[in-house]
Design a protein around this motif. Structure first.
Motif, short mmCIF file in Angstrom:
data_model
loop_
_atom_site.label_atom_id
_atom_site.label_comp_id
_atom_site.label_asym_id
_atom_site.label_seq_id
_atom_site.Cartn_x
_atom_site.Cartn_y
_atom_site.Cartn_z
N UNK A 302 0.82 -1.21 0.00
CA UNK A 302 0.00 0.00 0.00
C UNK A 302 0.86 1.26 0.00
N UNK A 303 2.00 1.21 0.69
CA UNK A 303 2.88 2.38 0.74
C UNK A 303 3.94 2.35 -0.34
N UNK A 304 3.72 1.56 -1.37
CA UNK A 304 4.57 1.65 -2.56
C UNK A 304 5.75 0.70 -2.60
N UNK A 305 5.89 -0.16 -1.60
CA UNK A 305 7.01 -1.12 -1.65
C UNK A 305 6.59 -2.30 -2.53
N UNK A 306 7.49 -2.79 -3.37
CA UNK A 306 7.17 -3.96 -4.18
C UNK A 306 8.24 -5.02 -3.93
N UNK A 307 7.86 -6.30 -4.09
CA UNK A 307 8.80 -7.37 -3.76
C UNK A 307 10.05 -7.30 -4.64
N UNK A 308 11.22 -7.47 -4.03
CA UNK A 308 12.45 -7.50 -4.81
C UNK A 308 13.50 -8.22 -4.00
N UNK A 348 -8.37 -3.23 7.64
CA UNK A 348 -7.58 -2.02 7.75
C UNK A 348 -8.19 -0.80 7.06
N UNK A 349 -9.06 -1.04 6.06
CA UNK A 349 -9.58 0.08 5.27
C UNK A 349 -10.34 1.13 6.10
N UNK A 350 -11.02 0.75 7.19
CA UNK A 350 -11.68 1.81 7.97
C UNK A 350 -10.70 2.90 8.42
N UNK A 351 -9.46 2.52 8.74
CA UNK A 351 -8.47 3.52 9.13
C UNK A 351 -7.67 4.05 7.95
N UNK A 352 -7.52 3.23 6.91
CA UNK A 352 -6.69 3.62 5.75
C UNK A 352 -7.48 3.38 4.47
N UNK A 353 -8.41 4.30 4.14
CA UNK A 353 -9.31 4.07 3.01
C UNK A 353 -8.57 3.85 1.69
N UNK A 354 -7.33 4.39 1.57
CA UNK A 354 -6.61 4.23 0.30
C UNK A 354 -6.32 2.76 0.01
N UNK A 355 -6.33 1.91 1.03
CA UNK A 355 -6.09 0.48 0.79
C UNK A 355 -7.21 -0.12 -0.05
N UNK A 356 -8.43 0.40 0.15
CA UNK A 356 -9.55 -0.11 -0.63
C UNK A 356 -9.51 0.44 -2.04
N UNK A 357 -9.28 1.75 -2.18
CA UNK A 357 -9.30 2.33 -3.52
C UNK A 357 -8.12 1.84 -4.35
N UNK A 358 -7.04 1.48 -3.69
CA UNK A 358 -5.83 1.08 -4.40
C UNK A 358 -5.67 -0.44 -4.45
N UNK A 359 -6.72 -1.15 -4.09
CA UNK A 359 -6.55 -2.58 -3.87
C UNK A 359 -6.20 -3.36 -5.15
N UNK A 360 -6.66 -2.85 -6.29
CA UNK A 360 -6.33 -3.54 -7.54
C UNK A 360 -4.83 -3.64 -7.71
N UNK A 361 -4.19 -2.49 -7.54
CA UNK A 361 -2.73 -2.46 -7.68
C UNK A 361 -2.06 -3.34 -6.63
N UNK A 362 -2.46 -3.15 -5.39
CA UNK A 362 -1.83 -3.89 -4.29
C UNK A 362 -1.94 -5.39 -4.51
N UNK A 363 -3.16 -5.82 -4.87
CA UNK A 363 -3.36 -7.27 -4.96
C UNK A 363 -2.62 -7.84 -6.17
N UNK A 596 -1.62 5.55 -18.85
CA UNK A 596 -1.71 4.26 -18.15
C UNK A 596 -2.53 4.32 -16.87
N UNK A 597 -2.91 5.53 -16.46
CA UNK A 597 -3.70 5.64 -15.24
C UNK A 597 -2.84 6.04 -14.05
N UNK A 598 -3.54 6.44 -12.99
CA UNK A 598 -2.92 7.00 -11.79
C UNK A 598 -1.91 6.07 -11.13
N UNK A 599 -2.11 4.76 -11.35
CA UNK A 599 -1.25 3.84 -10.61
C UNK A 599 0.15 3.76 -11.20
N UNK A 600 0.39 4.40 -12.35
CA UNK A 600 1.73 4.40 -12.93
C UNK A 600 2.60 5.39 -12.17
#
Ligand code: ATP
Ligand code: MG
Length: 895
Positions: A302-308, A348-363, A596-600
């Motif tokens: 959610x905070x932008x870290x990706x596996x590496x 977690x979304x009740x405290x951090x709503x961006x997790x729900x709106x950004x869930x496509x990317x995260x998942x 490409x959209x906001x997630x880029x």
């Protein structure tokens, strides 16, 4: 009480007491090179505590997202350690001190629930204080009314806080809650930290320390004139107390994940364990690990870290793998995250709503990582199975450490899994050998990391340079030269020098400088600094501490001393070319998002003279047509000649304006925004051109993957872009000239030529085969009697391919009277090697002659085929005649 409600009450209590509520900083600690993740609420306020920046408020409160990687191994085994957790904190910057902090904490903890507090029973609260902190004891006892037998004095290890470097430090006081005899023995925090649960730590920044040799060994310099308060209350810990559950994996924000994992794996969580975490059944510990790690992965991605494979991405990868692995050990073999992650999101979304709106990317990231790991496990299992059956076949009782290490190192196959699978097959594993190899590898990695630290290992001399004059003023946004005092001269190893002479490599600190220190992807300036009679050439500029600009330089003549007046001038051509690249990066970033959209979002960048590299998150390859459109749009913006404008504003205003704030950006009072007309607006500390037209031209060269979900584009800017296109044009013109066609027909012509060439090669092949076979009839008629068999031995014509040779041998055999027993041997030389084909007819086979025996005989076992037709090779080309001779010999002796 729900966790979200606890958080709300915490902030409300401190807001009502004059604190400014400050949002959490994102998890990656990008401003501190020594820290991967924010691990406490105070981290984002460090510059205020160190006096590097003036706080815009005297009192603040926050709920900070934290990650503590050293606690990963504790997860599930204690009741109180999460990888990810949230720290409620209140802070005072030179405002209230102990007499304010202790009662504020007590009041919130014990105030009845109906009045907005947490309603803890004050009789169950214990406090620890530092050995000689009588002042704190006095407040606990006299002001708050805590009996002396529940105030415990503890030493430096537990109750003294510092950052391990010279600067502020001081005693702490911690609040513990007694959970009762079900959880452990009597005796207070000294006896049992699981029964007596630490939920709040109050740090009193009271002293300045120096000569720091360790966290417990230092010298107290003086009492700070302006004292600070920093507190941390573990949100999950207080939630576990208020919700009456045994540990923090059972609170409302975590338990649903745990429950689903238990249901999927058919376990009854807790059925085999009591209240004490340290005595839990291993299955329960695994379920807690799964719940903790899945939630942590969600927050990290959610905070932008990706596996590496390194740094933050590696921490993420490791915890994801541990969770997946734990599911497997509990018997679940399928992908688990598609089931567990949405549950974590809902927690977690009740405290951090961006997790729900950004869930496509995260998942997308999470699921892809799990798929990759599951296939690693499958591949590793196959290799391991083979190794096990080999070891068994060789009669060994154990698998070598080498093999286990190779599986781990090359295939990412976890050792515990190797142990488990080997054990199932009745084999042990040489764990000693495995550990030795692991230790060797770690030592190599450490040496490597040390070498890469470029002399920044010891920060103390930088700290001193900083302390002797505060932040270095950067004047390079507006000017390219500057007169300024030399503050310190350091050796390249960071030792303060009284002077440096010609030829020496040094690090130079000025009070003010136009030199830009490498940062935000932008390369450092280079240039000259003239001092008195001397001159230094600046090769690199870095910022080892926030606010401390250090010039890495070589003295080209004369001498330089602290206190000299210097005249600094940057290489303007280089700076301009870098600034063009930086502005171009903003345009490419914005344009990628347009298409490409906001997630880029940006994942990294490099702004070098004339070229840029831009890394961004997006799940798949960017189609060439999109890349083309991006390039076109960027260049249209250049033609628009938009004004580039930078200004300082508040974080809130920047967000309101829609500035792109990358995950790395830290919440602070003021931010710098760079806008290109109305087209792109981004938080940025870099240097830029003043109008987009100055970029001239942007040419995208390539787009490629640099890791799962991260793509990289490289582009040229300005005259470098022009130079590239001009060279390409020349090349095309030259081809056009050679083909004698207009430029736009070159491609078509090349295609034609390639087709023609291919046809010609095929034709040639055919002719060569005819040539080879043409001789078959006359060779057949030349057959000699050897041992009562018609024998033809010949070398194939030069250039005959493997197919040709075989066909030739069969062709000759076909032309010999079938009634005669016949053997045909054709040797050939190609590519420096000799080969042999032997064909035997029916009649000869009737006499017991075998083609494959003959080939094997001639080639000492190398080669094979059927009794009718066999071949082999691999000897030096000069051996060809000998091969034929040995076939003939064999026939002669056989009869
Ligand atoms: P412990 O000794 O229990 O590990 P700590 O001394 O490391 O705690 P601090 O550094 O004082 O803890 O952090 C402040 C507060 O943050 C603690 O009082 C606790 O409530 C909470 N906390 C610390 N580490 C964790 C963790 N891993 N998970 C959840 N909460 C934590
Ligand atoms: Mg700890």
């Amino acid at each position: 009480m729900k966790t979200a409600e606890i958080k709300r009450r915490f902030l409300a209590h401190f807001a009502a007491n004059g604190h400014t509520v400050v949002p959490s900083a994102p998890l990656p600690a990008i401003e501190d090179p020594n820290l991967l993740f924010i691990n406490a609420g105070m981290v984002q306020f460090v510059p205020y505590f160190l006096g590097q920046r003036t706080p815009p408020y005297d009192r603040a409160a926050s709920v900070q997202k934290c990650i503590r990687t050293p606690d990963i191994d504790e997860v599930g085994k204690t009741s109180r350690h999460g990888t990810f957790f949230q720290m409620n904190g209140n802070f005072s910057f030179g405002d209230y001190f102990k007499a304010g902090a202790i009662p504020l904490a007590w009041e919130l903890s014990t105030k009845p629930v109906s009045e907005g507090g947490f309603g803890l029973d004050g009789d169950k609260i214990w406090a620890t204080v530092y050995l000689d902190d009588d002042e704190a004891i006095e407040i606990w006892h006299k002001t708050v009314g805590l009996p002396l037998d529940r105030i415990v004095r503890r030493g430096k290890k537990d109750n003294y806080w510092s950052m391990g470097i010279p600067g502020p430090a001081g005693p702490c006081s911690e609040l513990y809650y007694d959970r009762g005899s079900d959880y452990g023995p009597e005796g207070g925090p000294d006896v049992d930290e699981d029964r007596f649960l630490e939920f709040w730590n109050l740090v009193f920044m009271q002293y300045e320390i120096a000569d720091v040799r360790s966290k417990e060994d230092f010298r107290v310099v003086r009492e700070l004139p302006s004292k600070n308060i920093d507190t941390g209350m573990g949100l999950e810990r207080i939630a576990s107390i208020l919700q009456g559950v045994d540990n923090l994996y059972e609170i409302d924000e975590v338990r649903p994940i745990l429950s689903l994992a238990a249901e999927l794996t058919g376990r009854q969580y807790g059925a085999k364990s009591g209240h004490v975490a340290g005595e839990s059944h291993p299955d329960d510990v695994r379920l807690r690990v799964i719940a903790d790690h899945v939630r942590t992965a969600l927050m990290l991605i959610g905070d932008g870290v990706t596996p590496s494979n390194e740094g933050r991405g590696y921490v993420l990868r490791r915890i994801m793998r541990r969770a997946i692995r734990a599911m497997r050990l509990l018997g679940w073999q399928e992908p688990a995250l598609p089931l567990l992650l949405p549950v974590a999101r809902d927690c977690m979304a009740p405290s951090y709503p961006e997790l729900a709106t950004d869930f496509d990317r995260i998942s997308q990231y999470a699921y892809a990582e799990e798929d990759a790991f599951l296939s690693t496990l499958r591949a590793g299992t196959t290799i391991l199975d083979t190794a096990i059956s080999d070891a068994r076949g060789a009669g060994q009782a154990s698998l070598s450490g080498d093999k286990a290490f190779q599986l781990h190192d090359t295939y990412g196959f976890p050792i515990d899994l190797t142990l488990e699978i080997a054990a199932e097959q009745g084999l042990s594993v040489d764990q000693e050998g495995f550990r030795r190899l692991m230790a060797d590898q770690r030592a190599r990695a450490k040496a490597d990391a040390q070498a890469r630290k470029t002399g920044h290992a010891d920060l103390s001399s930088y700290r001193a340079a900083f302390d002797s004059g505060g932040p270095v003023e950067f004047t390079g946004y507006h000017e390219v030269t500057r007169e300024s005092r030399v503050r310190s001269v350091l050796s390249s190893g960071g030792v303060a020098l009284p002077a440096a002479g010609e030829g020496e490599t040094i690090e130079l600190v000025l009070d003010a400088t136009p030199f830009y220190a490498e940062g935000g992807g932008q390369q450092a300036d280079q240039g000259l600094i003239t001092v008195g009679g001397g001159q230094v050439e600046v090769l690199d500029v870095q910022q080892p501490l926030p606010g401390l600009i250090v010039h890495k330089a070589r003295v080209v003549r004369g001498e330089v001393r602290p206190g000299d007046t210097g005249y600094a001038e940057i290489d303007v051509t280089r700076r301009k070319a870098i600034s063009r690249s930086h502005t171009a990066t903003h345009l490419v970033h914005q344009t990628m998002r347009n298409f490409l959209g906001e997630s880029a979002t940006q994942a990294g960048s490099l702004n070098a003279p004339g070229r840029l590299r831009f890394d961004f998150n997006t799940p798949g390859a960017v189609p060439p047509s999109v890349l083309h459109d991006v390039e076109q749009q960027v260049n249209e913006v250049l033609l628009g000649d938009l004004e580039v404008h930078a200004f300082i504003t508040s974080q809130e205003e920047a967000r309101r304006l829609g500035a792109m704030a990358l995950f790395g950006e830290k919440y602070g009072d003021e931010v710098r925004v760079v806008e290109v007309g109305d087209y792109a607006r981004e938080l940025c500390g870099g240097t830029h051109v003043s109008r987009s037209g100055q970029l001239g031209l942007v040419k995208i060269l390539s787009e490629a993957s640099i890791g799962s979900g991260v793509r990289r584009v490289e582009a040229l800017v300005g005259i470098d872009a022009f130079g590239y296109l001009a060279r390409e044009h020349l090349l095309v013109s030259r081809l056009a000239e050679l083909y004698r066609v207009p430029n736009d027909q070159v491609a078509e012509r090349v295609e034609q030529t390639v087709t023609q060439l291919r046809d010609a090669e095929k034709e040639l092949e055919k002719l060569r085969a005819q040539l080879v076979l043409g001789g078959a009839a006359s060779l057949a008629s030349s057959a000699r009697e050897v041992g009562g068999i018609a024998y033809v031995g010949t070398e194939a014509p030069e250039g005959a391919g493997g197919n040709d040779v075989r066909t030739l041998a069969q062709e000759i055999r076909g032309k010999i009277d079938p009634a005669r027993p016949a053997v045909v041997a054709v040797a050939a030389r190609a590519g420096g090697k000799a080969s042999l084909v032997v064909a035997v007819n029916q009649a000869a086979r009737g006499r017991g002659v075998s083609a494959s025996d003959l080939v094997k005989g001639a080639l000492s076992g190398r080669g094979g085929g059927s009794p009718d037709l066999a071949q082999g090779g691999g000897l030096p080309a000069t051996e060809a005649p000998r091969l034929l001779a040995s076939v003939e010999q064999a026939l002669a002796t056989e009869s």
